[in-house]
Design a protein around this motif. Structure first.
Motif, PDB file in Angstrom:
ATOM      1  N   GLU A 193       2.129   3.437  -4.448  1.00 60.12           N
ATOM      2  CA  GLU A 193       2.466   3.702  -3.050  1.00 60.12           C
ATOM      3  C   GLU A 193       2.081   5.122  -2.647  1.00 60.12           C
ATOM      4  N   ARG A 194       2.327   6.081  -3.531  1.00 63.34           N
ATOM      5  CA  ARG A 194       1.939   7.472  -3.252  1.00 63.34           C
ATOM      6  C   ARG A 194       0.429   7.572  -3.078  1.00 63.34           C
ATOM      7  N   LEU A 195      -0.329   6.913  -3.960  1.00 58.01           N
ATOM      8  CA  LEU A 195      -1.785   6.954  -3.859  1.00 58.01           C
ATOM      9  C   LEU A 195      -2.239   6.332  -2.541  1.00 58.01           C
ATOM     10  N   LYS A 196      -1.646   5.225  -2.168  1.00 55.90           N
ATOM     11  CA  LYS A 196      -1.999   4.571  -0.904  1.00 55.90           C
ATOM     12  C   LYS A 196      -1.769   5.518   0.276  1.00 55.90           C
ATOM     13  N   LEU A 197      -0.627   6.188   0.289  1.00 54.42           N
ATOM     14  CA  LEU A 197      -0.312   7.136   1.357  1.00 54.42           C
ATOM     15  C   LEU A 197      -1.277   8.319   1.334  1.00 54.42           C
TER      16      LEU A 197
END
Length: 114
Positions: A38-42
């Motif tokens: 999720e962090r990478l996506k953001l």
């Protein structure tokens, strides 16, 4: 920030310390948590963090530090730091962080937006 979280807000990586015996990452033995995904996506949406940047940070970090409070390693690149645990040759990536206060300010998490 130092009182509440134990680190200096002006340096988001200040809780990390230099230690010897830095683990080497075997890319065939890496797991990524849902939170890290999720962090990478953001971060990709906010500042175009690429998979190549992730690989470079893991394989050729500018420096590697240990965070005793969390028992995690930080592989630190130019813009990002990858936090993970390392056990028996396997690495579990738990989150991805910005390396500077300026990057955090420019790319806040949704819950931190004003």
């Amino acid at each position: 920030m130092r009182t509440q979280y134990g680190y200096d807000k002006s340096d988001p990586l200040s809780g990390a310390v230099k230690v010897s015996g830095v683990p080497k990452i075997d890319l065939e033995r890496v797991e990524v948590t849902a939170h890290a995904r999720e962090r990478l996506k953001l971060m990709r949406a906010q500042a175009a963090v690429t998979f190549d940047e992730i690989l470079l940070t893991l394989k050729a970090p500018l420096r590697v530090r240990f965070v005793p409070d969390h028992g995690t390693w930080l592989w630190i690149g130019e813009r990002i730091a990858i936090a993970g645990s390392h056990t028996d040759g396997s690495t579990s990536i738990v989150t991805i962080l910005w390396t500077t206060k300026e990057l955090w300010d420019a790319n806040p998490r949704p819950s931190q937006e004003g």
